[in-house]
Design a protein around this motif. Structure first.
Motif, mmCIF file in Angstrom:
data_model
loop_
_atom_site.group_PDB
_atom_site.id
_atom_site.type_symbol
_atom_site.label_atom_id
_atom_site.label_comp_id
_atom_site.label_asym_id
_atom_site.label_seq_id
_atom_site.Cartn_x
_atom_site.Cartn_y
_atom_site.Cartn_z
ATOM 1 N N LEU A 1 0.954 -2.830 5.714
ATOM 2 C CA LEU A 1 1.217 -2.408 4.440
ATOM 3 C C LEU A 1 1.257 -1.138 4.013
ATOM 4 C CD1 LEU A 1 1.569 -3.715 1.353
ATOM 5 C CD2 LEU A 1 -0.907 -3.615 1.147
ATOM 6 N N LEU A 2 2.172 -0.645 3.225
ATOM 7 C CA LEU A 2 2.261 1.041 2.796
ATOM 8 C C LEU A 2 1.210 1.168 1.929
ATOM 9 C CD1 LEU A 2 4.045 3.755 2.864
ATOM 10 C CD2 LEU A 2 4.853 2.944 0.773
ATOM 11 N N SER A 3 0.282 2.415 2.252
ATOM 12 C CA SER A 3 -0.771 2.672 1.285
ATOM 13 C C SER A 3 -0.782 4.338 1.239
ATOM 14 C CB SER A 3 -2.061 2.256 1.980
ATOM 15 O OG SER A 3 -2.312 2.872 3.126
ATOM 16 N N GLU A 4 -1.550 4.784 0.468
ATOM 17 C CA GLU A 4 -1.884 6.085 0.209
ATOM 18 C C GLU A 4 -3.082 6.531 1.016
ATOM 19 O OE1 GLU A 4 0.098 8.422 -1.587
ATOM 20 O OE2 GLU A 4 1.625 7.063 -2.020
ATOM 21 N N LEU A 5 -3.054 7.140 2.178
ATOM 22 C CA LEU A 5 -3.943 7.662 2.810
ATOM 23 C C LEU A 5 -4.460 8.912 2.452
ATOM 24 C CD1 LEU A 5 -6.126 6.838 5.307
ATOM 25 C CD2 LEU A 5 -4.596 8.185 6.832
ATOM 26 N N LYS A 6 -5.870 9.107 2.002
ATOM 27 C CA LYS A 6 -6.300 10.342 1.659
ATOM 28 C C LYS A 6 -7.683 10.708 2.344
ATOM 29 C CE LYS A 6 -8.097 11.983 -3.057
ATOM 30 N NZ LYS A 6 -8.252 11.401 -4.274
ATOM 31 N N ALA A 7 -7.588 12.053 2.949
ATOM 32 C CA ALA A 7 -8.704 12.632 3.792
ATOM 33 C C ALA A 7 -9.541 13.503 2.888
ATOM 34 C CB ALA A 7 -8.112 13.113 4.965
ATOM 35 N N VAL A 8 -10.715 13.326 2.671
ATOM 36 C CA VAL A 8 -11.449 14.275 1.929
ATOM 37 C C VAL A 8 -12.889 14.743 2.921
ATOM 38 C CG1 VAL A 8 -11.010 12.629 -0.098
ATOM 39 C CG2 VAL A 8 -13.266 12.357 1.161
ATOM 40 N N ASP A 9 -13.179 15.847 2.239
ATOM 41 C CA ASP A 9 -14.141 16.615 2.979
ATOM 42 C C ASP A 9 -15.574 16.369 2.348
ATOM 43 O OD1 ASP A 9 -14.248 18.077 0.673
ATOM 44 O OD2 ASP A 9 -13.687 20.071 1.256
ATOM 45 N N GLY A 10 -16.445 17.159 2.817
ATOM 46 C CA GLY A 10 -17.849 16.819 2.246
ATOM 47 C C GLY A 10 -18.081 17.133 0.763
ATOM 48 N N GLY B 1 -19.088 12.663 -1.119
ATOM 49 C CA GLY B 1 -18.730 13.027 0.223
ATOM 50 C C GLY B 1 -17.995 12.072 0.993
ATOM 51 N N PRO B 2 -17.205 12.377 2.140
ATOM 52 C CA PRO B 2 -16.315 11.194 2.767
ATOM 53 C C PRO B 2 -17.140 10.172 3.191
ATOM 54 C CG PRO B 2 -17.001 13.199 4.385
ATOM 55 C CD PRO B 2 -17.780 13.261 3.113
ATOM 56 N N PRO B 3 -16.438 9.119 3.755
ATOM 57 C CA PRO B 3 -16.962 7.881 4.497
ATOM 58 C C PRO B 3 -17.591 8.303 5.735
ATOM 59 C CG PRO B 3 -14.794 7.262 3.768
ATOM 60 C CD PRO B 3 -14.906 8.952 3.529
ATOM 61 N N PRO B 4 -18.644 7.582 6.192
ATOM 62 C CA PRO B 4 -19.454 7.833 7.602
ATOM 63 C C PRO B 4 -18.136 8.010 8.617
ATOM 64 C CG PRO B 4 -20.281 6.060 6.754
ATOM 65 C CD PRO B 4 -19.056 6.279 5.779
ATOM 66 N N GLN B 5 -18.406 8.920 9.609
ATOM 67 C CA GLN B 5 -17.581 9.177 10.645
ATOM 68 C C GLN B 5 -17.058 7.527 11.200
ATOM 69 O OE1 GLN B 5 -18.871 11.292 14.111
ATOM 70 N NE2 GLN B 5 -17.129 11.508 14.980
ATOM 71 N N ASP B 6 -15.664 7.613 11.530
ATOM 72 C CA ASP B 6 -14.705 6.562 12.146
ATOM 73 C C ASP B 6 -14.996 5.119 10.765
ATOM 74 O OD1 ASP B 6 -14.399 7.733 14.259
ATOM 75 O OD2 ASP B 6 -16.344 6.918 15.261
ATOM 76 N N ALA B 7 -15.371 5.601 9.614
ATOM 77 C CA ALA B 7 -15.244 4.469 8.801
ATOM 78 C C ALA B 7 -14.174 4.906 7.714
ATOM 79 C CB ALA B 7 -16.573 4.474 8.224
ATOM 80 N N ILE B 8 -13.840 3.838 6.740
ATOM 81 C CA ILE B 8 -12.921 4.005 5.721
ATOM 82 C C ILE B 8 -13.390 3.150 4.682
ATOM 83 C CG2 ILE B 8 -11.462 2.185 6.528
ATOM 84 C CD1 ILE B 8 -9.148 3.572 5.820
ATOM 85 N N TRP B 9 -12.709 3.817 3.083
ATOM 86 C CA TRP B 9 -13.099 2.874 2.245
ATOM 87 C C TRP B 9 -11.503 2.555 1.770
ATOM 88 C CZ3 TRP B 9 -16.007 7.662 -0.113
ATOM 89 C CH2 TRP B 9 -17.174 7.705 0.423
#
Length: 833
Positions: free
Chosen positions: A103-112, A129-137
């Motif tokens: 499914l197409l989605s909007e991927l957003k990467a955020v910093d601390g 802050g961001p999700p834990p390492q290797d994790a996603i919301w």
């Protein structure tokens, strides 16, 4: 002259005995003022909420958006000197579930540091802050459509993430603008492992800065732009965190306000009819006051105070409803609105609405009130027979001044004065046409041969006899039927555009970020699934216009009207041949083997907004490098075919040095769609697959909401038109009672009297239906073509049925208004005439 207190005492006592005659005045003013106040308050409520929540919506005090690259070390150092900085990267990407669904989605990467303002809230609680390492919301919609749960995995690009939570509220969601898929958030440190960012990938880096107290965001933005003139970033500050949403709300609010004003003007005709009917019923009192020594001015002031008092109460009630409307609409509409307006009173839209109401009351109530000043007491007693008095020049000047003030207020408070002036001019033109038609109907009826059938002869005579309400009935019926046709044509045109035209011409998929060296493999995958597939593939870049005709965009105090291409970064491409869906309207296209200095072809409307001519220069910033090209041609573009259409198309070789990918459209059958939805994301993890049906559903939802808003505002105008019709019938009530009584004395039955009036209304409805059809289609075409920019394609069956239904409703209202006349007893009626 009696003092004001004495005049008010007489007016109040007389009003207390019989206020019923002014109910039409009250209803018309209440409807119009409440509509205008509600629209104005809702618009102001949403824009105020956008301003108050500007920092949260934007995610900072100032934002620097950079397409297709990240900030350099020098730029990052400058951001951090200005204040605390948060970095995010946003892109479209395919979310791949373990079962193979994508499914197409909007991927957003955020910093601390994310979020600088507001709170990131998951269903399990708030986070910073961001999700834990290797994790996603993931967003609720993404989890629902791919059947994902917390603790499961979802893959983006080359990396699988553990779902750590479901997003309940993303603080800067509105500031991110329009999206084609649900959101997913990862840590910025995990982004490289996805391998989604490759040379030429379409993504945007955003740097939000939290400034120290007292710092001016605009000054900071100008200083950093001066320090880095070639950065090519798009700057947004907290005062306008969601500029696209704000512009849409303000424009839609202006259009609906003008519709509401049209409703109020229509209601003004009802005000005039109501006041005329009321004063006709007060004729014995008017005459008595004059016989007892009151001059014309005193009589006019007494009844003017009555009208003013009822108008003031109606306007106040309309303002109260309009002020409470935003909170009520926010509670009912829910997620339809971009933000829920706060519970507050907005004085400016309420003051404007009250002023409109007062001016309308003056403009339409003054003529029937002033007419009583110029008629002597004996003339008042004879008014039923001798007809109404003429209006003096002073009254005409006052009415003209009120109408000019209404136009000036409409234009002066509009976001786009020329559009408002055109709208008001069209409304005035419609009224003039209807008034002229009323005169034509009366004149024509008076010159036609007299029919032999008595009822038909009587019905024809009713149209032109002295005191006939033909003019008022033509205006009332014409307005109502025109509005019915306009609404039906608008809604069916929008429905037809989406449900029939778009799917027939649209491709199955848009595919973004196809690697240039993978173009052959991409075509092979598609043709293997569907040998007869239609594939269109072109280069795709992002860049912002920095200069045109020698003018630097960042030095403009205000953007030219319609120059939306100057806001932020835009899609760019290059092509050796004229793109499909485009038509050359000026200049010449370059040869297919062109290898000279950069040239550009510009969409015609954009070129007009920028004042471009063939041979002018236009510069764009791509990945921090500014490229200047000469305007070679102008094109018209068929935007509604869902093809790969670009405003700016450059000559081959212009961007050879810039890394970029390809975009493609693919048209296949339904059976191949499911296979390609799985095979393309597996073969090209960095590519994004956009299903056109998802785009169509979002566009359909948006346009449906817009058309519903127009219908809701216009329905008030329809109610006002019905009130005008009732008022026209009421205004001629006494004359019709007189006619009915005389006909009864001459031996006419109730059926014959009712039949004659039914024929009268039927003739008017038939004549006006033809005019309303033409005027309604013209008005609807303007809205559909100019506001929605769609093809005008109304459904003739629905429009025709609506017209017949509206004419039938008007006919029934007219007959219902005539029914009480049949019960008038000759002896009693003659004593009261």
């Amino acid at each position: 002259m009696l003092p004001l207190a004495s005049l008010w005492r007489i007016a109040r006592r007389d009003l207390a005995t019989r206020i019923r005659g002014l109910r039409l005045l009250a209803v018309c003013l209440f409807l119009g003022v409440a509509t205008l106040a509600a629209i104005g308050s809702l618009t102001r409520g949403i824009t105020s909420e956008l301003e108050v929540r500007g920092q949260t919506i934007l995610g900072g005090d100032i934002e620097f958006g950079i397409p297709q690259r990240e900030a350099t070390a020098e730029e990052m150092a400058a951001f951090r000197r200005a204040g605390e900085t948060s970095s995010t990267v946003r892109m479209r990407a395919m979310a791949n579930a373990p079962e193979g669904d994508a499914l197409l989605s909007e991927l957003k990467a955020v910093d601390g540091a994310y979020p600088l303002y507001g709170t990131m809230r998951l269903e399990s609680g708030t986070r910073r802050g961001p999700p834990p390492q290797d994790a996603i919301w993931v967003g609720k919609d993404l989890a629902s459509r791919l059947d994902l749960k917390v603790g499961e995995r979802v893959k983006f690009g080359e990396k699988a993430f553990l779902i750590d939570g479901i997003i309940a509220e993303e603080p800067d969601r509105l500031g991110e603008g329009f999206t084609l898929g649900p959101v997913a958030i990862i840590g910025l440190a995990d982004l490289p492992a996805t391998q989604l960012i490759q040379p030429g990938s379409l993504f945007e880096s955003k740097y939000r800065v939290r400034l120290p107290d007292g710092a001016n965001p605009e000054a900071v933005g100008k200083a950093l732009t001066t320090e880095f003139p070639g950065a090519g970033w798009d700057i947004t500050d907290r005062s306008n965190g969601a500029p696209g949403t704000r512009r849409f709300i303000e424009r839609m609010g202006q259009f609906l306000s003008l519709v509401g004003l049209a409703a109020l003007v229509i209601a003004g005709i009802g005000v005039g009819n109501g006041v005329a009917s009321y004063l006709a019923g007060k004729r014995p009192g008017l005459a008595t006051l004059k016989v007892l020594g009151a001059d014309s001015g005193t009589v006019a002031r007494i009844y003017g105070l009555q009208i003013l008092a009822v108008a003031a109460i109606s306007i106040l009630a309309g303002l109260i409803v309009g002020a409470l409307a935003p909170a009520l609409i926010g509670a009912i509409a829910g997620d339809v609105l971009p933000v829920k307006p706060g519970v507050a009173i907005y004085p400016l839209p309420l003051a404007v609405s009250a002023t409109y109401g007062l001016l309308i009351a003056v403009a339409f109530a003054l003529p029937p009130l002033a007419a009583t000043r110029n008629v002597p007491a004996a003339g008042l007693y004879r008014a039923t027979v001798s007809g109404p008095a003429r209006i003096d020049r002073r009254t005409l000047v006052a009415v003209a001044a009120a109408l000019v003030a209404i136009i000036a207020l409409a234009v002066g408070t509009a976001r786009e004065p020329l559009f408002a002036l055109g709208f008001v001019g069209a409304a005035i033109g419609l009224l003039i046409v209807l008034v002229a038609l009323g005169w034509l109907v009366r004149t024509t009826a008076s010159r036609l041969p007299r029919p032999r059938r008595p009822l038909l002869r009587l019905a024809l005579a009713n149209l032109h006899r002295p005191g006939a309400a033909t003019g008022a009935l033509v205006v009332a019926l014409g307005l109502g039927l025109t509005l019915f046709v306009t609404l039906a044509a608008i809604q069916t045109s929008i429905t037809n555009e989406i449900s029939r035209t778009v799917p027939q011409r649209a491709p199955s998929f848009f595919v973004l970020d196809v690697p240039r060296d993978g173009a052959t493999q991409f075509r092979s995958i598609v043709t293997r699934a569907a040998p007869d597939a239609q594939i269109n593939m072109i280069p795709a870049l992002r860049g912002s216009v920095t200069e045109f005709r020698g003018q630097r965009v960042d030095e403009l105090a205000e953007l030219p009207e319609g120059a939306w291409v100057l806001r932020g970064d835009r899609g760019l491409t290059y092509s050796p041949v004229l793109p499909s869906g485009s038509e050359l309207v000026g200049g010449a296209w370059w040869p297919a083997d062109y290898a000279g200095s950069p040239l550009v072809s510009v969409e015609q409307e954009v070129a007009k907004s920028l004042g471009l001519k063939i041979g002018d220069t236009l510069s764009v910033n791509v990945l921090g490098v500014e490229v200047q090209a000469k305007v070679a041609s102008f094109r018209t573009v068929n935007w509604d075919n869902f093809g790969l259409n670009y405003v700016l198309v450059f000559s081959p070789g212009t961007f050879d040095a810039a890394p970029h990918n390809m975009v493609a459209t693919v048209a296949v059958g339904d059976a191949a769609e499911a296979e390609l939805a799985r095979s393309i994301p597996r073969a090209f993890p960095s590519a994004s697959l956009i299903a056109v049906r998802d785009v169509v559903s979002q566009v359909t939802l948006l346009l449906t909401q817009m058309s519903q808003a127009i219908a809701a505002a216009a329905s008030i105008a329809i109610l006002a038109g019905i009130a005008v019709l009732i008022g026209a019938i009421a205004a001629s009530r006494e004359r019709r009672v007189y006619d009915s009584v005389i006909l009864k004395l001459l031996g006419a039955t109730r059926r014959q009297i009712l039949g004659a009036q039914a024929m009268e209304y039927a003739v008017l409805a038939a004549v006006l239906a033809v005019l309303a059809l033409a005027l309604g289609l013209i008005a609807a075409r303007y809205v559909v073509v100019n506001l929605f920019e769609f093809t005008f394609a109304p459904d003739p069956v629905i429009v025709g049925a609506t017209l017949v239904g509206g004419a039938g409703l008007s006919f029934l209202i007219g007959i219902a208004g005539s029914w009480p006349l049949l019960s008038a007893k000759p002896a009693q009626a003659l004593r009261s005439l």
